[in-house]
Design a protein around this motif. Structure first.
Motif, PDB file in Angstrom:
ATOM      1  N   LYS A   9       0.834  -1.191   0.000  1.00 20.08           N
ATOM      2  CA  LYS A   9       0.000   0.000   0.000  1.00 20.08           C
ATOM      3  C   LYS A   9       0.876   1.251   0.000  1.00 20.08           C
ATOM      4  O   LYS A   9       2.007   1.239   0.486  1.00 20.08           O
ATOM      5  CB  LYS A   9      -0.915  -0.001   1.211  1.00 20.08           C
ATOM      6  N   GLN A  10       0.358   2.331  -0.527  1.00 22.51           N
ATOM      7  CA  GLN A  10       1.106   3.572  -0.612  1.00 22.51           C
ATOM      8  C   GLN A  10       1.504   4.084   0.771  1.00 22.51           C
ATOM      9  O   GLN A  10       2.603   4.599   0.951  1.00 22.51           O
ATOM     10  CB  GLN A  10       0.303   4.641  -1.340  1.00 22.51           C
ATOM     11  N   VAL A  11       0.650   3.924   1.752  1.00 23.56           N
ATOM     12  CA  VAL A  11       0.973   4.389   3.098  1.00 23.56           C
ATOM     13  C   VAL A  11       2.173   3.609   3.662  1.00 23.56           C
ATOM     14  O   VAL A  11       3.023   4.177   4.348  1.00 23.56           O
ATOM     15  CB  VAL A  11      -0.259   4.303   4.031  1.00 23.56           C
ATOM     16  N   GLU A  12       2.286   2.323   3.349  1.00 24.93           N
ATOM     17  CA  GLU A  12       3.430   1.536   3.800  1.00 24.93           C
ATOM     18  C   GLU A  12       4.708   1.996   3.106  1.00 24.93           C
ATOM     19  O   GLU A  12       5.761   2.123   3.735  1.00 24.93           O
ATOM     20  CB  GLU A  12       3.201   0.057   3.522  1.00 24.93           C
ATOM     21  N   LEU A  13       4.622   2.253   1.805  1.00 31.60           N
ATOM     22  CA  LEU A  13       5.783   2.718   1.052  1.00 31.60           C
ATOM     23  C   LEU A  13       6.234   4.089   1.545  1.00 31.60           C
ATOM     24  O   LEU A  13       7.428   4.333   1.702  1.00 31.60           O
ATOM     25  CB  LEU A  13       5.449   2.764  -0.441  1.00 31.60           C
ATOM     26  N   THR A  14       5.293   4.970   1.827  1.00 30.63           N
ATOM     27  CA  THR A  14       5.620   6.293   2.345  1.00 30.63           C
ATOM     28  C   THR A  14       6.307   6.189   3.702  1.00 30.63           C
ATOM     29  O   THR A  14       7.284   6.893   3.973  1.00 30.63           O
ATOM     30  CB  THR A  14       4.345   7.148   2.458  1.00 30.63           C
ATOM     31  N   ARG A  15       5.827   5.298   4.547  1.00 30.12           N
ATOM     32  CA  ARG A  15       6.420   5.112   5.874  1.00 30.12           C
ATOM     33  C   ARG A  15       7.866   4.638   5.760  1.00 30.12           C
ATOM     34  O   ARG A  15       8.761   5.147   6.432  1.00 30.12           O
ATOM     35  CB  ARG A  15       5.588   4.108   6.671  1.00 30.12           C
ATOM     36  N   VAL A  16       8.116   3.688   4.869  1.00 27.60           N
ATOM     37  CA  VAL A  16       9.469   3.172   4.665  1.00 27.60           C
ATOM     38  C   VAL A  16      10.357   4.264   4.084  1.00 27.60           C
ATOM     39  O   VAL A  16      11.507   4.441   4.509  1.00 27.60           O
ATOM     40  CB  VAL A  16       9.453   1.924   3.751  1.00 27.60           C
ATOM     41  N   ALA A  17       9.848   5.025   3.116  1.00 33.52           N
ATOM     42  CA  ALA A  17      10.635   6.081   2.481  1.00 33.52           C
ATOM     43  C   ALA A  17      11.055   7.144   3.496  1.00 33.52           C
ATOM     44  O   ALA A  17      12.212   7.580   3.507  1.00 33.52           O
ATOM     45  CB  ALA A  17       9.841   6.715   1.346  1.00 33.52           C
TER      46      ALA A  17
END
Length: 59
Positions: A9-17
Protein backbone atom coordinates in the motif's frame (compact mmCIF):
# COMPACT_ATOMS: atom_id res chain seq x y z
CA UNK A 1 -13.01 -10.16 -12.86
CA UNK A 2 -12.07 -7.69 -10.12
CA UNK A 3 -8.51 -6.39 -9.92
CA UNK A 4 -6.35 -7.95 -7.23
CA UNK A 5 -5.29 -5.87 -4.22
CA UNK A 6 -1.98 -4.04 -4.29
CA UNK A 7 1.13 -5.92 -3.13
CA UNK A 8 2.16 -2.93 -1.01
CA UNK A 9 0.00 0.00 0.00
CA UNK A 10 1.11 3.57 -0.61
CA UNK A 11 0.97 4.39 3.10
CA UNK A 12 3.43 1.54 3.80
CA UNK A 13 5.78 2.72 1.05
CA UNK A 14 5.62 6.29 2.34
CA UNK A 15 6.42 5.11 5.87
CA UNK A 16 9.47 3.17 4.67
CA UNK A 17 10.64 6.08 2.48
CA UNK A 18 10.47 8.54 5.39
CA UNK A 19 12.33 6.11 7.67
CA UNK A 20 15.09 5.60 5.10
CA UNK A 21 15.45 9.35 4.59
CA UNK A 22 15.58 9.96 8.35
CA UNK A 23 18.29 7.31 8.70
CA UNK A 24 20.36 8.93 5.94
CA UNK A 25 20.08 5.99 3.57
CA UNK A 26 20.27 7.17 -0.03
CA UNK A 27 19.84 3.98 -2.02
CA UNK A 28 17.15 1.43 -1.18
CA UNK A 29 14.38 -0.57 -2.79
CA UNK A 30 11.40 -2.66 -1.77
CA UNK A 31 10.75 -6.11 -3.13
CA UNK A 32 7.07 -7.03 -2.87
CA UNK A 33 6.37 -10.70 -3.55
CA UNK A 34 3.04 -12.14 -4.73
CA UNK A 35 2.66 -14.08 -1.44
CA UNK A 36 2.44 -10.75 0.43
CA UNK A 37 5.94 -10.72 1.90
CA UNK A 38 8.07 -7.60 1.53
CA UNK A 39 11.79 -7.01 1.72
CA UNK A 40 13.65 -3.70 2.02
CA UNK A 41 17.09 -3.83 0.40
CA UNK A 42 19.53 -1.10 1.47
CA UNK A 43 22.27 -0.02 -0.92
CA UNK A 44 24.34 2.71 0.73
CA UNK A 45 24.27 5.22 3.55
CA UNK A 46 24.98 8.96 3.60
CA UNK A 47 28.41 9.39 5.16
CA UNK A 48 27.46 12.77 6.65
CA UNK A 49 25.10 11.08 9.11
CA UNK A 50 27.70 8.51 10.20
CA UNK A 51 30.04 11.02 11.81
CA UNK A 52 33.75 11.57 11.24
CA UNK A 53 35.97 8.98 9.61
CA UNK A 54 37.88 7.18 12.41
CA UNK A 55 41.07 7.14 10.32
CA UNK A 56 40.95 10.93 9.98
CA UNK A 57 40.79 11.38 13.77
CA UNK A 58 44.28 9.91 14.24
CA UNK A 59 46.07 12.09 11.66
Amino acid sequence: MAPRPALIKQVELTRVAKAMQAAGIKSWRIIARPDGSQEVVVGSMDTATLGPDPDELFR
